[in-house]
Design a protein around this motif. Structure first.
Motif, short mmCIF file in Angstrom:
data_model
loop_
_atom_site.label_atom_id
_atom_site.label_comp_id
_atom_site.label_asym_id
_atom_site.label_seq_id
_atom_site.Cartn_x
_atom_site.Cartn_y
_atom_site.Cartn_z
N UNK A 39 0.86 -1.19 0.00
CA UNK A 39 0.00 0.00 0.00
C UNK A 39 0.90 1.23 0.00
N UNK A 40 0.79 2.03 -1.04
CA UNK A 40 1.62 3.24 -1.16
C UNK A 40 0.77 4.44 -0.76
N UNK A 41 1.26 5.20 0.22
CA UNK A 41 0.54 6.38 0.69
C UNK A 41 1.19 7.62 0.10
N UNK A 42 0.38 8.46 -0.54
CA UNK A 42 0.88 9.73 -1.07
C UNK A 42 -0.12 10.82 -0.75
N UNK A 43 0.18 12.05 -1.19
CA UNK A 43 -0.59 13.20 -0.73
C UNK A 43 -0.79 14.20 -1.87
N UNK A 44 -1.77 15.10 -1.71
CA UNK A 44 -1.97 16.16 -2.70
C UNK A 44 -2.44 17.43 -1.98
N UNK A 45 -2.06 18.58 -2.51
CA UNK A 45 -2.37 19.87 -1.90
C UNK A 45 -3.84 20.23 -2.12
N UNK A 46 -4.47 20.74 -1.06
CA UNK A 46 -5.85 21.23 -1.14
C UNK A 46 -5.93 22.64 -0.58
N UNK A 47 -7.06 23.29 -0.81
CA UNK A 47 -7.29 24.65 -0.30
C UNK A 47 -8.23 24.59 0.89
N UNK A 48 -7.78 25.12 2.01
CA UNK A 48 -8.60 25.22 3.21
C UNK A 48 -8.19 26.51 3.91
N UNK A 49 -8.68 26.75 5.11
CA UNK A 49 -8.41 28.01 5.80
C UNK A 49 -7.13 27.96 6.62
N UNK A 50 -6.29 26.98 6.36
CA UNK A 50 -5.01 26.84 7.05
C UNK A 50 -4.01 26.34 6.01
N UNK A 51 -2.76 26.82 6.07
CA UNK A 51 -1.78 26.38 5.06
C UNK A 51 -1.47 24.89 5.17
N UNK A 52 -0.93 24.37 4.07
CA UNK A 52 -0.42 23.00 4.00
C UNK A 52 -1.48 21.95 4.29
N UNK A 53 -2.72 22.22 3.89
CA UNK A 53 -3.75 21.18 3.95
C UNK A 53 -3.49 20.18 2.84
N UNK A 54 -3.64 18.90 3.17
CA UNK A 54 -3.33 17.84 2.23
C UNK A 54 -4.45 16.82 2.17
N UNK A 55 -4.72 16.29 0.98
CA UNK A 55 -5.53 15.09 0.86
C UNK A 55 -4.62 13.88 0.89
N UNK A 56 -5.20 12.71 1.10
CA UNK A 56 -4.42 11.49 1.28
C UNK A 56 -4.86 10.45 0.25
N UNK A 57 -3.88 9.76 -0.34
CA UNK A 57 -4.14 8.71 -1.32
C UNK A 57 -3.53 7.41 -0.81
N UNK A 58 -4.35 6.37 -0.70
CA UNK A 58 -3.86 5.03 -0.36
C UNK A 58 -3.99 4.18 -1.62
N UNK A 59 -2.86 3.92 -2.27
CA UNK A 59 -2.88 3.20 -3.55
C UNK A 59 -2.81 1.71 -3.30
N UNK A 60 -3.83 0.98 -3.78
CA UNK A 60 -3.91 -0.47 -3.60
C UNK A 60 -4.01 -1.15 -4.96
N UNK A 61 -3.96 -2.48 -4.94
CA UNK A 61 -4.08 -3.24 -6.18
C UNK A 61 -5.44 -3.06 -6.83
N UNK A 62 -6.46 -2.66 -6.04
CA UNK A 62 -7.82 -2.49 -6.57
C UNK A 62 -8.10 -1.07 -7.03
#
Length: 553
Positions: A129-152
């Motif tokens: 399971x590879x965990x990675x991240x992506x930048x999002x916009x919120x009311x605080x800096x450095x907000x991130x979304x999370x991606x859990x990459x699986x075989x499915x």
């Protein structure tokens, strides 16, 4: 084929308390660990956290806790989780520093230091399971979304987000990365729903900044700005407006002092000049038109601080004629009645209230159009609307169907429900313990419905205490009943009720002593039952009754 299941411990059918579990091939990935502030009826409760018993029971399988941003609804429950499960914590630089503030404030875990700073370029391989991240916009800096990459396919958790084309670099969404994640294939999207029931365009942060600067420039007296401590976007706008209008900013709360100093050290907040911030004790050196007082209150909630200011009980500030109280946060629905009372108190003290929501639609969460854009970018096979009341989750589901998602691929989860991916579909797979754990001071979880009910009774009808002494062997009363009451009736006008209550208690005890059986709890119960009925008949009130039956030897 990966074994995948998803469980929500908080953050669904409620606002705040975000905590979601993704189990992949036996490993547990915890997505956020948030708290929420108590509802009005939760008297005396400080904060509310999710029930984490399932995580405690399976602590050895937890790969880590992954934090999307630094607000309390995402990091506030972290100390309580770490107290029982010492597991790695991952988040952006600012998020980790703010999480450390929460953890250091808890004596049981203040020495914990298994923190890992990540950013949008980080990838971590947890054995398939590879965990990675992506930048999002919120009311605080450095907000991130999370991606859990699986075989499915990928499991994507957005965290709190909105889309704002004018957002500055540290707040900007990475649209190219979102498109890339979508092309790679998204199995399921767990997406923020907190503003899903609105199609109204949320004001951009540049518009909000202009509104704040204009309001401050137009006021000739002292300005008290009420904000949430961790809303760094709003605090930056206040700092910029102060610099533009020649004012100094006073920080009045311990929370905001810590958060602001941390953000400045990490260069997530900027000051036009070093003299912009002054200490509360320095206010007397400046004229009213040179001051902005930034109030966030305890735990980042400004409402209680404003109440204290209006009645002269605040440590540093008392509201007076000519003050503008400028509320630049959107109070939660649970706080609306309290906010209305506080507004009235501010006017009585001579101040004037202005809410930024009177001029602009302000939110850190995307509206239905934003949620549809997120779906179109990621093209998920399944959608779990999360983070919001049921009406918002339902609105999110309808918005998803409007852009082509099949209703059978959309699941509105309940707290504790586990959905397992089997044979190409998500199906119910049981449930785990879930619900609210109430924190009152240092006490964790020992304040339940019974305690809250008693507190409500005490707050509404008061307490009635009965004391009587008996000799069980001789079956007689040694010292007749004495009654004491607080918050029930005005004593001087209710002497007859108190006297008759004493006589009723004496009679009840005498009758009980003549029986063959004797049980202390049974005796107290009969006293309580008879007294409850009498007091209700006389007053139509039901105070909390505390019988004290002592034995003479």
């Amino acid at each position: 084929m990966s074994n995948i299941s998803l469980t929500t411990l908080g953050g669904v059918r409620e606002n705040g308390k975000n905590m979601y579990i993704a189990e992949i091939d036996g490993s547990i990935f915890v997505l956020d660990a948030g708290l929420k502030y108590p509802e009005n009826e939760q008297l005396g409760v400080d904060v509310v956290i999710p029930n984490m018993d399932y995580l405690f029971e399976n602590r050895d399988r937890i790969a880590g806790v992954f934090l999307t941003h630094g607000h309390a609804d995402a990091i506030g429950a972290l100390p309580y989780l770490l107290a029982e499960a010492k597991v790695p914590v991952f988040g952006s630089e600012l998020t980790i520093e703010l999480a450390k503030l929460f953890v250091k404030g808890n004596d049981t875990v203040k020495k914990f230091n298994d923190f890992h700073v990540i950013d949008e370029d980080t990838e971590i391989d947890f054995g398939g399971t590879v965990v990675s991240f992506f930048r999002t916009t919120h009311s605080i800096p450095e907000s991130l979304g999370i991606v859990l990459k699986t075989a499915e396919g990928s499991i994507v958790y957005t965290g709190d987000f909105k889309f704002d084309q004018t957002a500055s670099e540290s707040y900007a969404t990475d649209f190219a990365r979102l498109a890339e994640i979508g092309r790679d294939g998204v199995l399921v999207l767990l997406s923020d729903s907190a503003n899903a029931d609105s199609n109204i365009q949320v004001a951009s942060e540049s518009e909000v900044g202009d509104e704040i600067t204009q309001t401050i420039a137009d006021w000739e007296g002292r300005i008290i700005v009420a904000a949430v401590a961790s809303n760094l976007s709003r605090i930056q706008q206040v700092f910029d407006a102060a610099a533009d209008t020649g004012r100094r900013v006073v920080l009045t709360g311990f929370d905001i002092e810590n958060i602001v100093r941390t953000a400045i050290r990490l260069k997530k907040l900027s000051l036009a000049n070093e003299s912009l911030l002054i200490k509360p004790k320095e206010m007397s050196r400046f004229e009213d038109h040179e001051l902005i007082i930034l109030e966030t209150g305890r735990m980042g909630e400004p409402i209680n601080g404003l109440r204290k200011m209006s009645i002269g009980r605040h440590r540093y500030v008392e509201i007076k004629d000519g003050d503008l109280v400028y509320i630049v946060t959107t109070p939660s629905i649970a706080k609306e009645a309290v906010m209305a009372r506080v507004e009235n108190m501010i006017y009585q003290a001579g101040g004037v209230v202005k809410l930024i929501t009177q001029s602009l639609r302000v939110s850190g969460h995307g509206n239905a159009r934003d949620l549809q854009l997120m779906i179109n970018l990621l093209q998920p096979n399944y959608l779990f609307p999360i983070q919001g009341e049921y009406r918002e989750l339902d609105a999110h589901a309808k918005a998803a169907m409007a852009v082509g998602m099949l209703p059978e691929h959309i699941f509105i989860p309940k707290k504790g429900t586990t959905m397992s991916y089997e044979h190409g579909d998500f199906v119910p797979a049981g449930a785990v313990s879930a619900g609210d754990v109430l924190i009152d001071g240092n006490a964790i979880g020992d304040v339940g419905n019974v305690v809250l009910r008693d507190r409500k009774v005490l707050s509404e009808d008061g307490i009635f205490i009965v004391a009587i002494t008996v000799n069980r062997r001789e079956k007689k009363i040694v010292a007749k009943a004495r009654v004491h009451t607080r918050g029930f009736v005005y004593l001087k006008k209710s002497r007859d009720i108190l006297r008759e209550s004493s006589e009723l208690i004496n009679q009840t005890v005498e009758e009980y002593l003549q029986g063959d059986d004797f049980d202390w709890a049974d005796l107290k119960g009969k006293v309580r039952d008879n007294l409850t009925k009498y007091l209700f008949d006389q007053t139509k009130r039901r105070p909390a009754i505390l019988p004290v039956v002592m034995e003479a030897k």
